[in-house]
Design an enzyme around this catalytic site. Structure first.
Site, PDB file in Angstrom:
ATOM      1  N   HIS A 131      -5.358   7.620 -16.562  1.00 60.03           N
ATOM      2  CA  HIS A 131      -6.426   6.673 -16.905  1.00 60.03           C
ATOM      3  C   HIS A 131      -6.053   5.804 -18.098  1.00 60.03           C
ATOM      4  O   HIS A 131      -6.422   4.623 -18.152  1.00 60.03           O
ATOM      5  CB  HIS A 131      -7.725   7.429 -17.186  1.00 60.03           C
ATOM      6  CG  HIS A 131      -8.507   7.728 -15.947  1.00 60.03           C
ATOM      7  ND1 HIS A 131      -9.462   6.888 -15.445  1.00 60.03           N
ATOM      8  CD2 HIS A 131      -8.455   8.790 -15.095  1.00 60.03           C
ATOM      9  CE1 HIS A 131      -9.981   7.406 -14.342  1.00 60.03           C
ATOM     10  NE2 HIS A 131      -9.391   8.569 -14.105  1.00 60.03           N
TER      11      HIS A 131
ATOM     12  N   SER B 146       0.855  -1.178   0.000  1.00 59.13           N
ATOM     13  CA  SER B 146       0.000   0.000   0.000  1.00 59.13           C
ATOM     14  C   SER B 146       0.889   1.225   0.000  1.00 59.13           C
ATOM     15  O   SER B 146       1.866   1.286   0.762  1.00 59.13           O
ATOM     16  CB  SER B 146      -0.913   0.004   1.229  1.00 59.13           C
ATOM     17  OG  SER B 146      -1.730   1.162   1.245  1.00 59.13           O
TER      18      SER B 146
ATOM     19  N   HIS C 202      -2.519   7.289  -4.694  1.00 59.29           N
ATOM     20  CA  HIS C 202      -2.632   6.130  -3.812  1.00 59.29           C
ATOM     21  C   HIS C 202      -2.660   4.877  -4.674  1.00 59.29           C
ATOM     22  O   HIS C 202      -3.200   4.884  -5.782  1.00 59.29           O
ATOM     23  CB  HIS C 202      -3.927   6.217  -2.985  1.00 59.29           C
ATOM     24  CG  HIS C 202      -4.433   4.885  -2.502  1.00 59.29           C
ATOM     25  ND1 HIS C 202      -5.412   4.177  -3.182  1.00 59.29           N
ATOM     26  CD2 HIS C 202      -4.097   4.133  -1.432  1.00 59.29           C
ATOM     27  CE1 HIS C 202      -5.651   3.048  -2.533  1.00 59.29           C
ATOM     28  NE2 HIS C 202      -4.873   3.000  -1.470  1.00 59.29           N
TER      29      HIS C 202
ATOM     30  N   HIS D  20     -20.800  12.136   2.950  1.00 63.36           N
ATOM     31  CA  HIS D  20     -21.177  13.255   3.814  1.00 63.36           C
ATOM     32  C   HIS D  20     -20.861  14.596   3.164  1.00 63.36           C
ATOM     33  O   HIS D  20     -21.437  15.620   3.547  1.00 63.36           O
ATOM     34  CB  HIS D  20     -20.474  13.137   5.170  1.00 63.36           C
ATOM     35  CG  HIS D  20     -18.987  13.277   5.114  1.00 63.36           C
ATOM     36  ND1 HIS D  20     -18.172  12.292   4.617  1.00 63.36           N
ATOM     37  CD2 HIS D  20     -18.154  14.285   5.501  1.00 63.36           C
ATOM     38  CE1 HIS D  20     -16.908  12.681   4.701  1.00 63.36           C
ATOM     39  NE2 HIS D  20     -16.865  13.888   5.225  1.00 63.36           N
TER      40      HIS D  20
ATOM     41  N   ARG E 261      -3.209  -6.443  -3.165  1.00 61.53           N
ATOM     42  CA  ARG E 261      -3.244  -7.351  -2.028  1.00 61.53           C
ATOM     43  C   ARG E 261      -3.831  -8.718  -2.405  1.00 61.53           C
ATOM     44  O   ARG E 261      -4.581  -8.839  -3.382  1.00 61.53           O
ATOM     45  CB  ARG E 261      -4.075  -6.734  -0.898  1.00 61.53           C
ATOM     46  CG  ARG E 261      -5.501  -6.399  -1.318  1.00 61.53           C
ATOM     47  CD  ARG E 261      -6.195  -5.475  -0.329  1.00 61.53           C
ATOM     48  NE  ARG E 261      -7.566  -5.160  -0.744  1.00 61.53           N
ATOM     49  CZ  ARG E 261      -7.872  -4.145  -1.544  1.00 61.53           C
ATOM     50  NH1 ARG E 261      -6.924  -3.346  -2.015  1.00 61.53           N
ATOM     51  NH2 ARG E 261      -9.139  -3.907  -1.876  1.00 61.53           N
TER      52      ARG E 261
END
Length: 295
Positions: free
Chosen positions: A138, A90, A104, A169, A108
């Site tokens: 992309h 990561s 990011h 939110h 895994r």
């Protein structure tokens, strides 16, 4: 266990290659390494670079862990029983220059009971929009997916990424997406080949963008906007990110889990960018769209 170790060996080598490339790009700092062990089984290598000329903070983590999940968390994960194993890499890169996007990536392999699966992906978080950079990012992921059909489907994984890296939110996306996938099962060899191709392509997707923008001039106000947008990154990672939740629920090393957080962040009350500004332009583009049609 043999296949888990094969995956772990690949991810360790990948960590070496990525760290070496990032150190070369930064040119002023090297990664600090912390080796750690998990009380319930396994451990990892955390590598952090701070205060560089390009990266204010960069984290590239490898882990291979095993043990038992809590009864509550085990019910939320596919597979029978509580025994699990996981290995992966990561990384999160927070640049100094607000013209360079944060990025990011995570890849895994996990097992629980008789179930096993791969997950991963990579997403880009710009503070100032350069459309050609997003198109490049992309395009690399589409090329990877196209090489591995039908295991991989760019449109499906892009949509998954857009939906996953969304702050309900706030009613806004964290960034401009990329690809995201989870619970990939089936042909193990073909799926692992796809995951390796993704992971091996990360540097091709990101380094040209960082290299192009790292020396751009910026103002104090633009730096402040970067810090403001980093707040959205923090909110997502602490409230919704599966990797963060998994690490916390399985007794992972806290410093390694939270290495994804940026070093300097600000929250402003009811901030509204000026109409027609580059800051307003970014917010207009933080919505799902097809970045590479006609590009």
């Amino acid at each position: 266990m043999d296949f888990l170790n094969e995956c772990a060996g690949y991810f360790q080598g990948l960590q070496e290659r990525i760290c070496a490339s990032l150190e070369e790009l930064d040119g002023s700092c090297r990664f600090r390494e912390d080796r750690w062990e998990r009380e319930g089984g396994g451990g990892g290598r955390t590598r952090i670079l701070t205060g560089g000329s390009v990266f204010e903070k960069a984290g590239v983590n490898f882990s291979q862990v095993r043990g038992q999940l809590s009864e509550e968390f085990a019910r939320q994960i596919p597979g029978e029983g509580r025994d699990f194993s996981a290995t992966g890499i990561s990384l999160v890169l927070h640049p100094q220059n607000p013209m360079v996007p944060a990025v990011h990536a995570n890849f895994r392999f996990l097992t629980k009971g008789g179930k096993e699966w791969f997950g991963g992906g990579s997403d880009l978080t710009p503070y100032y929009l350069y459309r050609e950079d997003v198109v490049h990012f992309h395009r690399i992921w589409k090329q990877v997916c196209d090489r591995h059909q039908p295991v991989a489907d760019y449109q499906r994984f892009k949509k998954w990424c857009d939906e996953y890296f969304f702050l309900p939110h706030r009613g806004e996306a964290r960034g401009v997406g990329g690809i995201f996938f989870d619970y990939l099962e089936g042909d193990r060899a073909r799926t692992f080949a796809f995951v390796r191709d993704c992971a091996d392509s990360f540097l091709d997707a990101y380094l040209p963008v960082a290299r192009k923008r790292k020396d751009e001039r910026f103002t104090a106000a633009q730096r402040a906007f970067q810090e403001f947008r980093r707040g959205r990154y923090v909110e997502f990672n602490l409230l919704y990110d599966r990797g963060t939740i998994f690490g916390l629920k399985t007794g992972g090393r806290i410093e390694s889990i939270l290495m994804s957080l940026p070093p300097v962040v600000r929250w402003l009350y009811d901030f509204q960018p000026a109409a027609g500004s580059r800051e307003a332009e970014l917010l207009e583009f933080l919505k799902p769209q097809d970045w590479i049609v006609g590009a």
